[in-house]
Design an enzyme around this catalytic site. Structure first.
Site, short mmCIF file in Angstrom:
data_model
loop_
_atom_site.label_atom_id
_atom_site.label_comp_id
_atom_site.label_asym_id
_atom_site.label_seq_id
_atom_site.Cartn_x
_atom_site.Cartn_y
_atom_site.Cartn_z
N SER A 15 0.83 -1.21 0.00
CA SER A 15 0.00 0.00 0.00
C SER A 15 0.86 1.26 0.00
O SER A 15 0.50 2.26 -0.64
CB SER A 15 -0.97 -0.01 1.18
OG SER A 15 -0.30 0.14 2.41
N ASN A 16 2.01 1.22 0.67
CA ASN A 16 2.91 2.39 0.60
C ASN A 16 3.48 2.54 -0.81
O ASN A 16 3.58 3.65 -1.33
CB ASN A 16 4.06 2.24 1.61
CG ASN A 16 3.65 2.74 2.97
OD1 ASN A 16 3.45 3.93 3.18
ND2 ASN A 16 3.50 1.82 3.91
N ARG A 68 22.97 -14.02 2.11
CA ARG A 68 22.36 -12.71 1.86
C ARG A 68 23.10 -11.94 0.77
O ARG A 68 22.50 -11.22 -0.03
CB ARG A 68 22.36 -11.87 3.14
CG ARG A 68 21.37 -12.38 4.17
CD ARG A 68 21.32 -11.49 5.40
NE ARG A 68 20.46 -12.09 6.39
CZ ARG A 68 19.14 -11.87 6.48
NH1 ARG A 68 18.56 -11.03 5.66
NH2 ARG A 68 18.42 -12.47 7.39
N ARG A 94 13.32 -7.69 4.56
CA ARG A 94 14.62 -8.38 4.60
C ARG A 94 15.63 -7.43 5.19
O ARG A 94 15.66 -6.24 4.82
CB ARG A 94 15.11 -8.73 3.19
CG ARG A 94 14.27 -9.72 2.45
CD ARG A 94 14.33 -11.11 3.00
NE ARG A 94 15.64 -11.74 2.91
CZ ARG A 94 15.95 -12.88 3.54
NH1 ARG A 94 15.07 -13.47 4.31
NH2 ARG A 94 17.14 -13.42 3.41
N LEU A 96 19.15 -5.92 5.23
CA LEU A 96 20.18 -5.75 4.19
C LEU A 96 21.57 -5.75 4.83
O LEU A 96 21.75 -5.23 5.94
CB LEU A 96 19.94 -4.45 3.43
CG LEU A 96 18.62 -4.42 2.64
CD1 LEU A 96 18.25 -3.00 2.23
CD2 LEU A 96 18.69 -5.34 1.42
N HIS A 112 9.21 3.32 8.46
CA HIS A 112 9.10 2.43 9.61
C HIS A 112 7.89 2.84 10.44
O HIS A 112 7.68 4.04 10.69
CB HIS A 112 10.38 2.54 10.47
CG HIS A 112 10.35 1.63 11.66
ND1 HIS A 112 10.57 0.27 11.55
CD2 HIS A 112 10.09 1.87 12.96
CE1 HIS A 112 10.47 -0.28 12.74
NE2 HIS A 112 10.17 0.66 13.62
N ASP A 148 16.97 0.43 11.38
CA ASP A 148 16.02 1.50 11.73
C ASP A 148 16.70 2.64 12.49
O ASP A 148 16.15 3.19 13.46
CB ASP A 148 14.86 0.94 12.58
CG ASP A 148 14.08 -0.13 11.83
OD1 ASP A 148 13.99 -0.06 10.59
OD2 ASP A 148 13.55 -1.05 12.48
N GLU A 177 1.25 6.92 6.96
CA GLU A 177 2.43 6.51 6.19
C GLU A 177 2.28 6.91 4.72
O GLU A 177 3.22 7.41 4.09
CB GLU A 177 2.64 4.99 6.29
CG GLU A 177 3.06 4.51 7.65
CD GLU A 177 3.41 3.02 7.65
OE1 GLU A 177 4.07 2.55 6.71
OE2 GLU A 177 3.00 2.32 8.61
C1 GAR Z 1 4.14 -0.65 6.66
O1 GAR Z 1 3.47 -0.37 7.85
C2 GAR Z 1 5.62 -0.33 6.81
O2 GAR Z 1 5.87 0.80 7.59
C3 GAR Z 1 6.11 -1.57 7.48
O3 GAR Z 1 5.44 -2.62 6.82
C4 GAR Z 1 4.17 -2.15 6.37
C5 GAR Z 1 4.04 -2.44 4.90
O4 GAR Z 1 2.75 -2.20 4.43
N1 GAR Z 1 7.52 -1.70 7.39
C6 GAR Z 1 8.26 -2.28 8.32
O5 GAR Z 1 7.82 -2.76 9.33
C7 GAR Z 1 9.75 -2.30 8.00
N2 GAR Z 1 10.47 -2.70 9.14
P1 GAR Z 1 2.46 -2.02 2.89
O6 GAR Z 1 3.04 -3.25 2.18
O7 GAR Z 1 0.97 -1.99 2.80
O8 GAR Z 1 3.10 -0.75 2.44
#
Ligand code: GAR
Length: 197
Positions: A15-16, A68, A94, A96, A112, A148, A177
């Site tokens: 979704s992001n 990796r 993942r 990195l 994040h 992070d 987000e």
């Molecule tokens: C989001 O909330 C993003 O911030 C988080 O995963 C979700 C992905 O949602 N990311 C992390 O936790 C990274 N450590 P999305 O696939 O719908 O964008």
């Protein structure tokens, strides 16, 4: 100003990523998102990207096992072949290696779901509730080898409500987000092009 060839890396629903693709389709947006990469073949975001006419590629991490570096070499090949100059991590689950991160240092950002430096890592919403925080949110930051931990570009805050559970809180943060990432990616890319000689 020429637009910067950008890839979005994700692992799930995307979704992001979708919010970034919508932003990148608006006039004057500085990132040209021309590639989406997922490390999971079943990521729902792949179809979303393709439906917006953006190339979506799977670099499956599983055949590489614990190696990796080999996974990242395959990923790097895909990025280099498309002339990518900037990476936005958007739910890319993942870790990195320092080698890959230094290759992209100053050209890779992440979103994040917490108000960093609070709650690095996973399960951020449940942890914010367990801590009794009155406020929670999300952060876009530069990626550094420490998880992070890189310099913060932008944050958005939401209140934690009385009847929240992790699911409701996550949904409220996710809506933020989507707004935050589009402005933060634009700012990050503009800061690069402004600094270029
Ligand atoms: C989001 O909330 C993003 O911030 C988080 O995963 C979700 C992905 O949602 N990311 C992390 O936790 C990274 N450590 P999305 O696939 O719908 O964008």
């Amino acid at each position: 100003m020429s637009r910067v060839p950008t890839a979005v890396l994700m692992s799930g629903g995307g979704s992001n990523m979708d919010a970034l693709l919508q932003a990148a389709a608006t006039p004057g947006y500085p990132a040209d998102i021309r590639l989406v990469v997922s490390n999971r073949p079943d990521a729902g975001g792949l179809a979303k990207a393709r439906s917006r006419g953006v190339e979506a590629v799977v670099v499956d991490h599983r055949p590489f096992g614990a190696n990796r570096e080999a996974f990242e070499a395959a990923l790097q090949d895909v990025l280099a072949a498309r002339g990518i100059g900037f990476i936005a991590l958007a739910g890319f689950m993942r870790i990195l290696t320092p080698g890959f991160v230094s290759l992209w240092r100053g050209r890779m950002i992440n979103i994040h779901p917490s108000l960093l430096p609070r709650f690095k890592g996973l399960d951020t919403h449940a942890r914010a509730l367990a801590a009794g925080d009155a406020e929670h949110g999300c952060t876009v930051h530069w990626v550094t080898p420490e998880l992070d931990d890189g310099e913060i570009i932008a944050q958005a805050r939401v209140p934690v409500l009385q009847d929240d559970d992790a699911h409701r809180l996550a949904a409220r943060v996710l809506a933020e987000e989507h707004k935050l990432y589009r402005t933060a990616l634009a700012a990050a890319v503009r800061s690069l092009t402004a600094a270029a000689p």
